[in-house]
Design a protein around this motif. Structure first.
Motif, PDB file in Angstrom:
ATOM      1  N   GLU A   1       0.829  -1.190   0.000  1.00  0.00           N
ATOM      2  CA  GLU A   1       0.000   0.000   0.000  1.00  0.00           C
ATOM      3  C   GLU A   1       0.874   1.255   0.000  1.00  0.00           C
ATOM      4  N   LYS A   2       0.319   2.318  -0.504  1.00  0.00           N
ATOM      5  CA  LYS A   2       1.024   3.593  -0.489  1.00  0.00           C
ATOM      6  C   LYS A   2       0.922   4.199   0.909  1.00  0.00           C
ATOM      7  N   LEU A   3       2.044   4.555   1.444  1.00  0.00           N
ATOM      8  CA  LEU A   3       2.098   5.009   2.826  1.00  0.00           C
ATOM      9  C   LEU A   3       1.989   6.532   2.882  1.00  0.00           C
TER      10      LEU A   3
ATOM     11  N   LYS B   1      10.698   2.530   6.767  1.00  0.00           N
ATOM     12  CA  LYS B   1       9.714   2.325   5.708  1.00  0.00           C
ATOM     13  C   LYS B   1       8.691   3.455   5.677  1.00  0.00           C
ATOM     14  N   ALA B   2       8.269   3.938   6.847  1.00  0.00           N
ATOM     15  CA  ALA B   2       7.309   5.034   6.896  1.00  0.00           C
ATOM     16  C   ALA B   2       7.904   6.317   6.318  1.00  0.00           C
TER      17      ALA B   2
ATOM     18  N   ASN C   1      -2.543   6.659   6.707  1.00  0.00           N
ATOM     19  CA  ASN C   1      -2.391   5.202   6.806  1.00  0.00           C
ATOM     20  C   ASN C   1      -1.410   4.801   7.910  1.00  0.00           C
ATOM     21  N   ILE C   2      -0.341   5.573   8.050  1.00  0.00           N
ATOM     22  CA  ILE C   2       0.646   5.247   9.080  1.00  0.00           C
ATOM     23  C   ILE C   2       0.057   5.436  10.472  1.00  0.00           C
TER      24      ILE C   2
ATOM     25  N   HIS D   1      -2.237   2.506  11.225  1.00  0.00           N
ATOM     26  CA  HIS D   1      -1.483   1.316  11.637  1.00  0.00           C
ATOM     27  C   HIS D   1      -0.892   1.493  13.040  1.00  0.00           C
TER      28      HIS D   1
ATOM     29  N   GLY E   1       8.508   5.827   2.491  1.00  0.00           N
ATOM     30  CA  GLY E   1       7.253   5.849   1.742  1.00  0.00           C
ATOM     31  C   GLY E   1       6.657   7.246   1.646  1.00  0.00           C
TER      32      GLY E   1
ATOM     33  N   TYR F   1       2.384  -3.473   9.220  1.00  0.00           N
ATOM     34  CA  TYR F   1       1.899  -3.182   7.864  1.00  0.00           C
ATOM     35  C   TYR F   1       0.981  -4.255   7.305  1.00  0.00           C
TER      36      TYR F   1
END
Length: 389
Positions: free
Chosen positions: A147-149, A208-209, A153-154, A157, A212, A279
């Protein structure tokens, strides 16, 4: 409507496959460049140490070329987290182990006999083969959804109950291990590298966050205005600093090849767990793909173990002779401290020399009347007052 939804699903799968391929290739080439840069910098240090060049290492072109390659490799590895799942990028650090093994073999200048050559390198070759096969397995059967972060979205999560439960268990485990390590002096390699792996799971989530959100800001919409972006940067930097500190402590106590093997296994396990929990990377995967992915990781673990097990361990230099090494050394004082021999031009200070062929020197005999003790000016007694044995 069904045809439109099916077409959209196929389009999303194609996009995910393309992004996974881009992220995988970036991670592979990034790890290769990092291994090459480390070899170049090491060659620069060795070359300076073997010559009479008074320059510092940071004044040589080879060291700076290695440093630039390392920055490029780390940049490629950072960007790869934005395109591929975390569970797919983390195990690819085995590529760095394979590259280091091959580079070490190519730059080796010693001559070996055929039997010695096979005995010395058969485990390394077998480990490389197993690691390559395991890499193929977990790349082929790894998670394909991505998924596109963005900032929303972050945050979603981050406040989810699976991650909060995982974070709570991780904090409790980290505190317990840190207590035994600091207060009880439990300097075991497993405990130290568990601390590194626990911090590393937070690091890869933050990396990663951040990656992204940076890539999404360049491609589509700006994400740098979200506060979660800066929170993740702080978490990333702080955990990296503490990981470096614990790894430095481990390097002073244990062999580097053993550290590399155990650290790779622990870091990969916790990174895959972090990607699956934070994720949700395995939610849309079937059991067969998950089992084959885990099998590929296990084969990689075995391959890295064989590669690092075959490396020569450096022998610690003993600067002086201790009582547990040689028995029968003359001692002084009541505590039994060892009397250290003179240097005598030997390579190692304190090295014992074989003096069996040298005849012992005869001490001159002294008469009893010549053993009188002359009193000092501050003593009120005379020699006749001394106790006779």
């Amino acid at each position: 409507m069904d045809g439109v939804s099916i077409a959209q699903t196929e389009k999303d799968r194609g996009t995910s496959y393309t992004e996974n391929l881009i992220g995988t290739l970036l991670a592979i080439f990034g790890n290769l460049l990092i291994s090459i840069s480390v070899s170049i910098q090491k060659h620069s240090h060795v070359k300076l140490a073997g010559s009479k060049d008074p320059r510092q290492f940071y004044r040589t072109k080879s060291w700076w070329s290695g440093f630039v390659l390392m920055l490029v490799g780390e940049g490629m590895l950072f960007v790869s987290y934005a395109f591929a799942p975390l569970s797919l990028i983390a195990p690819l650090s085995a590529v760095s182990v394979i590259a280091s093994c091959i580079l070490g073999f190519l730059f080796l200048r010693e001559k070996w006999k055929p039997k010695e050559f096979l005995k010395r390198y058969i485990l390394s070759f077998l480990g490389c083969v197993l690691t390559i096969g395991g890499t193929y397995l977990f790349v082929t059967f790894g998670p394909n959804t991505h998924e596109k972060l963005n900032g929303e979205n972050i945050v979603k999560h981050l406040i989810g109950w699976p991650f909060l439960l995982y974070l709570l268990l991780e904090i409790i485990t980290f505190c317990l291990i840190l207590y035994f390590y600091k207060q009880r002096n439990a300097n075991y390699l497993v405990l130290i590298l568990l601390l590194v792996a626990l911090l590393g799971s937070v690091t890869v989530i933050a990396v990663k966050a951040v990656s992204g959100m940076v890539v999404l800001s360049i491609q589509e919409s700006l994400q740098l205005t979200y506060p979660i972006f800066y929170v993740m940067i702080v978490c990333m930097v702080a955990t990296i600093v503490f990981q470096a500190s614990f790894l430095s402590q481990a390097s002073h106590l244990y062999d580097s090849s053993l550290i590399a093997c155990v650290n790779y296994i622990f870091s990969t396990v916790f990174a895959v767990a972090a990607g699956a929990i934070f994720y949700l990377e395995f939610n849309h995967e079937d059991i067969l793909h998950i089992c084959m992915f885990l099998l590929g990781c296990a084969v990689c673990f075995l391959g890295v173990f064989l590669i690092t097990k075959n490396k020569k361990k450096a022998k610690a230099f003993e600067p002086y002779v201790t009582m547990d090494m040689v028995k029968g050394i003359p001692t002084i004082h009541e505590k039994g401290w060892a009397v250290q021999p003179d240097y005598n031009g030997s390579f190692s200070y304190g090295a014992l020399e074989n003096n069996d062929v040298v005849a012992p020197a005869n001490l001159p005999t002294m008469k009893q009347e010549n053993l009188a003790v002359t009193p000092g000016p501050g003593h009120p007694y005379h020699t006749t007052e001394l106790k006779k044995d």
